[in-house]
Structure formats: structure tokens, C-alpha cells
Design an enzyme around this catalytic site. Structure first.
Site: not given
Length: 336
Positions: A282, A317
């Protein structure tokens, strides 16, 4: 929510010496004997774990039931398989059918416990994909992966028609980044089909979510959202034991919001569900770590994953399955 509502954030620890009365966090690898009792308005205090209300004591300590044959005796890795041309990190890499199947096989070999297949990019600014196109991207890949791999497959979608096609192809979990608020037919389908689900928080949709996201108290606001969504799913017939919760790192959050969520991640165990952390590659990892190229964010992603596991997150994840698996093996060896 009322200002006087109390929230409970266990303070997880991993030391091999546990004091008398220490409690297991979600029946897992961390324990706690102290809890932060939180209220809106900024007030909080530390209390002994023995002072927890009975219902919260049960939710924070009970082992999580297996989901789609996946138990949570240790952290589990959900390998990301994006079959899209425009994902923020690996867009186009696995868009070709044969490449997607090969990548799924590689992730299993690297140690993935589940494969998460997505056909609609959820990067900031991404446009919605037509239902038929999303099915065209995902269902054939799921069929092919199911034919060669014996492990849970989740479909990452907001749409009932896509989930229905994916389930027919062999997917056995539905992972909705919109928290089952985008398509009113999706949650009833999952209940009807007996499918476990992952419910995630996002403020706004991918096209708009990073335009000035705001919260009164990001951790408590998201906790309340997820609590309401879990209650709605249970009311529809999806047992709490089949629900995974995800606070949605990076989905309508600033860097400060993401860090606050990481600091408070153990709060979400109070929902009584396995907690998923999806922080891999991210933007905040790139900003803090000085890696503007998303593909170079493996070290930072692994660091954040280990921070999540230290707070008891049961599902990670990730894009970088092998690196995360190796890091987890070392982390568990040195923490005992």
C-alpha cells in the site's frame, strides 16, 4: 454510537513467560492480561483483563472456528491473484489466463493457504468494471485453479452475479471490499449458498475514496461499521463463525489513519471474528519506507505483516507470499 459506549483493546504480548491469569487472544499465539478501555472523546484507561465484561471476555479469547477448511492455529496467508490490467501494484502481470494459473500454483508452492482472485481493480481512482467483463476475467481462472489446487479460493468482488459465477467455478469464500453495501443481492446469495465471507471497511468507492477521507475516531468508527455489518450478515443467516473482518487499510484512509488502525488492530478481535490485514504494497508503506515503486515494497509489506501478526491478525492478504512465509517462520521461532 453513544459517547459513553465502551470499547476494549487487548494489549497483545508474545513472551514465553505468561503471568497467572493471562488470557489467549482469540485462542491464538498471543496473550494479554491488560486491556485498554476506550471511549469516544479521547478518554481511555488500562484495566486488568479479569475486569472484562463476560461477553467481551468470550469474544476476545475464544478460538476462531475454521473457515473453508482453514484453521487459525497460526497466521494464514491469502495470496493475491489480480486478473486485471490495471491493479496498482501488479496490474497486467497475471491478466493472461496461463500466467494467472501459473501464479496461483507458484503461490501455493510458496506457502499460500488461500488464493484471492480479483477481476476489478480497487486502486485509488479505478473505475467500476462491467459485470460481464469481471466474470469473463475471473470465472475461467477460478475453474482452472480449482482443477489443480486443493485449497480455499476467494472471489474478491462487490457484485452478486460475479460471486455466483465464481462459486459455480469453484470459489468457496466471498471477499467484498465494500462490506456488502454495494450490491444488495450479494449477502443473501452468500447466505443461501452457505459461503463464508470477508467484510471490509472502505470509505467511499475506489474512484473517490482517497479524496479527503475523514473520521471522528478512525478505529472506533470502523469498529462500529464492521460491528453493524457483521450483525446484518448474521441476521441474513451467515453465522459469525463464517465471517472474517478487515478494517480496510488504504481504502479511504490517510497515512495517519492507516497508522492509527495498525496501532489499534487488536481492537477488532472484539468482533468475535478472524481479523484480516490487507496492507501489502500500500502507498503508506512506500511513503514511509521511501519506495515509490509499488513493486519494491516487499520489505515494508513484510514489516507491517509481522506487526499485524504480533496483534493476533489471523489472515494476511499479501502479494509476496514466499517472503512473508519466511519472515513468519523466523518471527515465530524467535518469539517462542
Amino acid at each position: 454510537m453513544p459517547m459513553n459506549q465502551l470499547y476494549y483493546r487487548p494489549i497483545p504480548r508474545t513472551d514465553h513467560l505468561r503471568p497467572v491469569g493471562a488470557l489467549p487472544l482469540a485462542g491464538g499465539w498471543t496473550w494479554f492480561d491488560t486491556v485498554e478501555e476506550m471511549q469516544r472523546g479521547g478518554t481511555s484507561r488500562l484495566i486488568p483483563a479479569t475486569d472484562l465484561p463476560a461477553d467481551m471476555h468470550q469474544r476476545l479469547t475464544a478460538p476462531r472456528a475454521p473457515i473453508a477448511t482453514l484453521d487459525f492455529a497460526g497466521p494464514r496467508l491469502m495470496g493475491i491473484l489480480n486478473v486485471t490490467p490495471d491493479s496498482f501494484s501488479d496490474g497486467g502481470e497475471h491478466h493472461v489466463f496461463a500466467d494467472a494459473v501459473a501464479r496461483a500454483q507458484a503461490m501455493m508452492a510458496e506457502g499460500a493457504h488461500m488464493i484471492d482472485v480479483g477481476g476489478e481493480s480497487t486502486r485509488p481512482g479505478a473505475a467500476k468494471v462491467d459485470v460481464d467483463e469481471e466474470i469473463r476475467r475471473t470465472a475461467p481462472v477460478i475453474t482452472a485453479v480449482r482443477a489443480v489446487l486443493d485449497l480455499p479460493i476467494s472471489i474478491d468482488t462487490r457484485k452478486a452475479a460475479v460471486a455466483r459465477a465464481a462459486h459455480a467455478a469453484g470459489a468457496n469464500v466471498v471477499n467484498d471490499v465494500a462490506g456488502f453495501t454495494f450490491d444488495a443481492a450479494l449477502a443473501p446469495f452468500c447466505a443461501e449458498a452457505g459461503l463464508p465471507v470477508c467484510v471490509m471497511h472502505a470509505q467511499g468507492d475506489p474512484e473517490t475514496m482517497q479524496k479527503y477521507p475523514r473520521y471522528d475516531h478512525v478505529a472506533l468508527d470502523i469498529y462500529d461499521f464492521l460491528a453493524a455489518r457483521v450483525a446484518a450478515l448474521v441476521a441474513l443467516g451467515i453465522p459469525r463463525e463464517r465471517i472474517i473482518v478487515d478494517p480496510g487499510i488504504g481504502f479511504g484512509k490517510t497515512q495517519a489513519h492507516n497508522l492509527t488502525l495498525m496501532h489499534n488492530l487488536s481492537l477488532f478481535h472484539g468482533l468475535g471474528c478472524p481479523v484480516l490485514l490487507g496492507a501489502s504494497r500500500k502507498r503508506f508503506i512506500g511513503d514511509i519506507g521511501g519506495t515509490p515503486d509499488a513493486g519494491a515494497r516487499m520489505p515494508g509489506s513484510v514489516a507491517v505483516a509481522l506487526a499485524g501478526v504480533a496483534q493476533g491478525a489471523q489472515v494476511l492478504r499479501v502479494h509476496d507470499v514466499d517472503a512473508t512465509r519466511a519472515a513468519l517462520a523466523l518471527w515465530r521461532a524467535v518469539t517462542g
